[in-house]
Design a protein around this motif. Sequence first.
Motif, mmCIF file in Angstrom:
data_model
loop_
_atom_site.group_PDB
_atom_site.id
_atom_site.type_symbol
_atom_site.label_atom_id
_atom_site.label_comp_id
_atom_site.label_asym_id
_atom_site.label_seq_id
_atom_site.Cartn_x
_atom_site.Cartn_y
_atom_site.Cartn_z
ATOM 1 N N VAL A 65 2.200 -2.232 12.151
ATOM 2 C CA VAL A 65 1.609 -2.065 10.827
ATOM 3 C C VAL A 65 1.208 -0.629 10.514
ATOM 4 C CG1 VAL A 65 0.791 -4.432 10.762
ATOM 5 C CG2 VAL A 65 -0.686 -2.651 11.704
ATOM 6 N N SER A 66 1.192 -0.358 9.204
ATOM 7 C CA SER A 66 0.589 0.853 8.659
ATOM 8 C C SER A 66 -0.576 0.409 7.778
ATOM 9 C CB SER A 66 1.607 1.638 7.832
ATOM 10 O OG SER A 66 1.795 1.036 6.558
ATOM 11 N N ASP A 67 -1.273 1.362 7.188
ATOM 12 C CA ASP A 67 -2.382 1.015 6.295
ATOM 13 C C ASP A 67 -1.989 1.173 4.827
ATOM 14 O OD1 ASP A 67 -2.284 3.738 5.925
ATOM 15 O OD2 ASP A 67 -4.353 4.137 6.532
ATOM 16 N N LEU A 68 -0.684 1.232 4.548
ATOM 17 C CA LEU A 68 -0.210 1.394 3.179
ATOM 18 C C LEU A 68 -0.278 0.056 2.445
ATOM 19 C CD1 LEU A 68 1.021 3.052 0.913
ATOM 20 C CD2 LEU A 68 3.283 2.615 1.907
ATOM 21 N N GLU A 69 -1.194 -0.051 1.485
ATOM 22 C CA GLU A 69 -1.360 -1.282 0.709
ATOM 23 C C GLU A 69 -0.273 -1.383 -0.359
ATOM 24 O OE1 GLU A 69 -5.264 -1.334 -0.905
ATOM 25 O OE2 GLU A 69 -6.241 -1.636 1.037
ATOM 26 N N VAL A 70 0.355 -2.559 -0.433
ATOM 27 C CA VAL A 70 1.396 -2.806 -1.419
ATOM 28 C C VAL A 70 1.199 -4.211 -1.983
ATOM 29 C CG1 VAL A 70 3.099 -1.236 -0.400
ATOM 30 C CG2 VAL A 70 2.971 -3.597 0.399
ATOM 31 N N ASN A 71 1.992 -4.534 -3.003
ATOM 32 C CA ASN A 71 1.962 -5.852 -3.616
ATOM 33 C C ASN A 71 3.358 -6.436 -3.556
ATOM 34 O OD1 ASN A 71 2.035 -7.944 -5.793
ATOM 35 N ND2 ASN A 71 -0.064 -7.276 -6.098
ATOM 36 N N THR A 72 3.479 -7.702 -3.169
ATOM 37 C CA THR A 72 4.809 -8.297 -3.009
ATOM 38 C C THR A 72 5.591 -8.325 -4.319
ATOM 39 O OG1 THR A 72 3.820 -10.498 -3.277
ATOM 40 C CG2 THR A 72 4.182 -9.732 -1.034
ATOM 41 N N GLN A 73 4.895 -8.311 -5.460
ATOM 42 C CA GLN A 73 5.597 -8.331 -6.732
ATOM 43 C C GLN A 73 6.290 -6.999 -7.029
ATOM 44 O OE1 GLN A 73 3.517 -10.269 -9.980
ATOM 45 N NE2 GLN A 73 2.137 -11.270 -8.539
ATOM 46 N N ASP A 74 6.009 -5.975 -6.234
ATOM 47 C CA ASP A 74 6.690 -4.692 -6.375
ATOM 48 C C ASP A 74 7.992 -4.632 -5.580
ATOM 49 O OD1 ASP A 74 4.684 -3.755 -8.022
ATOM 50 O OD2 ASP A 74 3.521 -2.925 -6.360
ATOM 51 N N TYR A 75 8.350 -5.739 -4.930
ATOM 52 C CA TYR A 75 9.564 -5.814 -4.118
ATOM 53 C C TYR A 75 10.521 -6.849 -4.716
ATOM 54 C CZ TYR A 75 6.908 -3.453 -0.376
ATOM 55 O OH TYR A 75 6.166 -2.571 0.371
ATOM 56 N N ASP A 76 11.807 -6.667 -4.458
ATOM 57 C CA ASP A 76 12.791 -7.697 -4.813
ATOM 58 C C ASP A 76 12.897 -8.661 -3.637
ATOM 59 O OD1 ASP A 76 13.588 -6.925 -7.408
ATOM 60 O OD2 ASP A 76 14.761 -5.283 -6.563
ATOM 61 N N LEU A 77 12.026 -9.655 -3.619
ATOM 62 C CA LEU A 77 11.954 -10.616 -2.525
ATOM 63 C C LEU A 77 12.443 -11.975 -3.000
ATOM 64 C CD1 LEU A 77 8.425 -9.610 -1.176
ATOM 65 C CD2 LEU A 77 10.627 -9.093 -0.106
#
Length: 289
Positions: A65-77
């Motif tokens: 892991v890293s500490d970079l916060e992201v949101n799954t809606q920002d990915y094409d999942l």
Amino acid sequence: MSKVFFTYVWGPPGNPAWPLTFATKAARSHAKKVLSEGDFVFTIGTRGDPTGAEHRGKVLGVFQVSDLEVNTQDYDLPRNHARPEFDGVTRFPYALHPIAVWQVTSPNNMFSRLVGPLTPNHHLQAQSKIIELDAATAVPLLSLERHQVSPTLPRTEFGRGLVALKNSKLAPKHQGNFSGTFGDHDVWFVYALVLQDVRKKVLAIKVGYSFEPEQRAAAHNGPMAPEVTGLKWEVFLKQATSSEDAARQIEQAVLAKHAKHRLASNGEIIAGVDPLAIASTIADVMRNN
């Protein structure tokens, strides 16, 4: 020394892999509090739907892991529109972007057999949080056969730039037998320099791209002789991008949007525009590319 944690998930990490997801912002905040960059989180298949029968109770993946916060809606999942209650993007919007991810390929990957008995509280908490394992308990997990997969990247250039910047800061900290490998590389930035007089009035803005915006400002200030003229270029904004090509494309898109304000003598310099408007344009271009 890296610590080892586990948590329950609905399936393998994927290839390319999902970020490490959480159902609530509080759960992600808890993870950031107890984790250090480079720690390992093993993902275990839940014992019920929507986890497939072949994955239930098994060690499926490993996230460094890293500490970079992201949101799954920002990915094409992948989405599950037919069963919204089992749609991972909706149910687990909060995430940490990983340094590296592995799929576990060992056939002997039943979690309970590998780690022995754990308390019911361990299993309950691991349904929503990451739970630390002591070093002795973690040894069998670290010995599992595994195959490294690439993390999915955010779909916007803004997100990809954040990942590139994070990766550059991590190199070469997390190299080793069971870690991701980052080579040394430059991060390319789109930048805006502002030309100010002694009263800090903005006279012009230069939009460009470079892996060292501060040096670009210094290069422009050399012939300007700020100590004599009172004029000085300063970095107003720099935004990381995923590559030199991406930085160049963003620069050109920003300049095109402000074409009527570009100087005829130097098309990279804009006059008569608020620097905040330039910053807004850069943000819009990066969030839509």
